[in-house]
Design a protein around this motif. Sequence first.
Motif, short mmCIF file in Angstrom:
data_model
loop_
_atom_site.label_atom_id
_atom_site.label_comp_id
_atom_site.label_asym_id
_atom_site.label_seq_id
_atom_site.Cartn_x
_atom_site.Cartn_y
_atom_site.Cartn_z
N ARG A 75 0.86 -1.18 0.00
CA ARG A 75 0.00 0.00 0.00
C ARG A 75 0.90 1.24 0.00
N ASP A 87 0.28 0.31 12.43
CA ASP A 87 -0.76 0.00 11.46
C ASP A 87 -1.19 -1.46 11.62
N ASP A 88 -2.45 -1.67 11.96
CA ASP A 88 -2.95 -3.04 12.18
C ASP A 88 -2.78 -3.93 10.95
N GLY A 89 -3.04 -3.37 9.77
CA GLY A 89 -2.93 -4.16 8.54
C GLY A 89 -1.50 -4.60 8.26
N ASP A 90 -0.55 -3.67 8.38
CA ASP A 90 0.86 -4.03 8.17
C ASP A 90 1.31 -5.05 9.21
N ARG A 94 -0.57 -7.27 10.78
CA ARG A 94 -1.20 -8.57 10.51
C ARG A 94 -0.52 -9.27 9.33
N ARG A 95 -0.16 -8.50 8.28
CA ARG A 95 0.54 -9.10 7.15
C ARG A 95 1.91 -9.62 7.58
N ARG A 115 0.76 -5.38 18.40
CA ARG A 115 1.64 -4.94 17.30
C ARG A 115 3.10 -4.90 17.74
#
Length: 135
Positions: free
Chosen positions: A43, A69-72, A74-75, A120
């Motif tokens: 992203r 960043d939760d998305g980063d 989790r990935r 995180r």
Amino acid sequence: MSDEAMTEIQMLELAAKAIGYKPTGEMWMGGLVCAWDGKTQVRNLKQHMVDDGDKIRISHTFVWNPRNDDGDSRRLQNHLRIGVEYEKLHTVVVWCQVVDGWITEHCEDGMGADIDDKTRLAVLRAAAEFGKAMH
């Protein structure tokens, strides 16, 4: 974890290397700037001109921030297969195969907002250990 505590920037750089990102050493808006390899789906990809003296080239970078960043995060967790568990109401633990043990973060407010931050952080610490083991 080693006797010497790592800074957040060092953890971000080691974690980036662990999943194949190429950190530039720059930070932007709290995240680590990484060079895009043309293959990785990311992203926030940025394109800009770089003057290399006798020629100008196009550089692609992206900002990566699994710390906030939760998305980063989790990935990162998925890519490295980092297991997350919760013990009692105030502890996040992640399994880190590289150190053959658990990395633990204690939360201040049980299962409230602090649990996301500590999760995180624990994932980032584990990923940094993966990156450190690659050297």
